[in-house]
Design an enzyme around this catalytic site. Structure first.
Site, short mmCIF file in Angstrom:
data_model
loop_
_atom_site.label_atom_id
_atom_site.label_comp_id
_atom_site.label_asym_id
_atom_site.label_seq_id
_atom_site.Cartn_x
_atom_site.Cartn_y
_atom_site.Cartn_z
N LYS A 52 18.12 -43.87 46.94
CA LYS A 52 17.56 -42.52 46.88
C LYS A 52 18.57 -41.51 47.44
O LYS A 52 18.79 -40.45 46.85
CB LYS A 52 16.23 -42.48 47.66
CG LYS A 52 15.12 -43.25 46.94
CD LYS A 52 13.88 -43.48 47.79
CE LYS A 52 12.91 -44.42 47.07
NZ LYS A 52 11.72 -44.78 47.87
N GLN A 96 9.47 -44.29 53.85
CA GLN A 96 9.60 -45.52 53.08
C GLN A 96 8.56 -46.55 53.53
O GLN A 96 8.45 -46.85 54.72
CB GLN A 96 11.03 -46.09 53.25
CG GLN A 96 11.34 -47.27 52.36
CD GLN A 96 11.31 -46.94 50.87
OE1 GLN A 96 11.84 -45.93 50.43
NE2 GLN A 96 10.66 -47.80 50.08
N ASP A 119 6.50 -38.14 47.38
CA ASP A 119 6.08 -39.48 46.93
C ASP A 119 4.73 -39.40 46.22
O ASP A 119 4.33 -40.35 45.54
CB ASP A 119 5.98 -40.44 48.12
CG ASP A 119 7.17 -41.38 48.19
OD1 ASP A 119 7.86 -41.56 47.17
OD2 ASP A 119 7.41 -41.94 49.28
#
Ligand code: NAD
Length: 293
Positions: A52, A96, A119
């Site tokens: 990412k 994460q 997200d």
């Protein structure tokens, strides 16, 4: 049978974002800024976060990686999120997953400012998505929708079977495929661990999205001729022949299923790459939205 190539499509998504970002910056704006929080040393999470960050660089975004120890107390993570929420130079925040056991994932996701929820896991994002309002869409299902759009795969009126009902993949995927959009307009069946006639349902499907995390689960005898098969699964399976000691396996038994499909995604090289592309699209949206655009 045609391969749905995540490399090609994610490259196209990234290139488009790179141009949009250059334009955005040339108009006097700062670069979109993604902040990622990684707790602990989970090998797979390390790899995902590293890709990412690398993709941010390729596109021209700023990225910040905040690393926290595996055994931190929840309050430390809460403080880190509150700081990023308050920082007007940060557009997108991602934490994460999975998080260590002592930390309540649901609570942490709920603390992220919904305007920075790239997200798309926050209840506000999910609620907006369900209502068909502009929203941050969870990156993996969003990436799959981008892939279906890129290959112009007909979805309207088709029967889609989604295997898996998690909040991050199966559930949002089923909602997106049933929405009155293109791609979309499918009749959707959601299957899960308690589904009793899964094979029968899969055999009726024009589109199958396998997102259960069981390597090689979907076999040829479960797939109708010319079905579209999307493999979301990513499982590390021990493989001494690899330098890393493991191979990445999808939920589809590719070799037996592929000859029966009209389209199929490979693993690796399919949905995983699209997930990052979709996250980057959400980040651009967050940056431009925060300026009131
Ligand atoms: P999860 O464990 O949260 O959910 C799995 C789902 O599968 C559950 O809803 C469960 O009911 C269902 N299931 C389990 N066994 C089943 C069975 N025998 N029959 C039918 N349904 C069954 O997993 P998740 O987070 O949704 O992830 C699923 C897979 O996708 C994992 O392999 C994960 O690593 C992968 N994943 C990939 C990406 C990507 O970018 N490609 C992103 C997220 C997750």
């Amino acid at each position: 049978m045609e391969i749905l190539d995540g490399k090609i499509v994610s490259q196209a998504v990234k290139e488009e974002l790179r141009l949009q970002t250059a334009q955005w910056i040339s108009e006097g704006n700062r670069a979109p800024h993604l902040a990622a929080i990684l707790v602990g040393n989970n090998g797979a999470s390390e790899t995902y976060v590293a890709s990412k960050v690398k993709t941010c660089q390729e596109i021209g975004y700023k990225s910040t990686l905040i690393r926290l120890e595996e055994n931190i107390e929840e309050t430390i993570l809460v403080a880190a999120i509150e700081q990023l929420n308050a920082d007007s130079t940060v557009d997108g925040i991602l934490v994460q997953l999975p998080l260590p056991k002592q930390i309540n994932e649901e609570k942490i996701i709920g603390l992220i400012n919904p305007d920075k929820d790239v997200d798309g896991f926050h209840p506000v994002s999910i609620g907006r998505m369900v209502q068909g309002l502009p929203a941050f869409i969870p990156a993996t299902p969003y990436g799959i929708m981008l892939m279906l759009a890129h290959y112009k795969i007909p979805t309207s009126g088709k029967h889609a079977v989604v295997i898996g009902r998690s909040n991050i993949v199966g559930r949002p995927m089923s909602i997106l495929l049933s929405q009155n959009t293109n791609p979309g307009n499918c009749t959707v069946t959601v299957c899960h661990s308690r589904t009793s006639n899964l094979k029968e349902l899969c055999l009726q499907a024009d589109i199958i999205v396998a997102a259960l995390g069981k390597p090689g689960f979907l076999t040829a005898d479960m797939v109708k001729e010319n079905a579209v098969v999307i493999d979301v699964g990513i499982t590390r399976v021990a493989d001494p022949s690899k330098k890393s000691g493991f191979a990445i396996k999808g939920d589809v038994d590719f070799d037996s299923v592929a000859p029966h499909c009209s389209y199929i995604t490979p693993v690796p090289g399919g949905v995983g790459l699209m997930t990052i592309g979709a996250l980057m699209k959400n980040t651009f949206r967050a940056a431009t939205q925060s300026k009131g655009n």
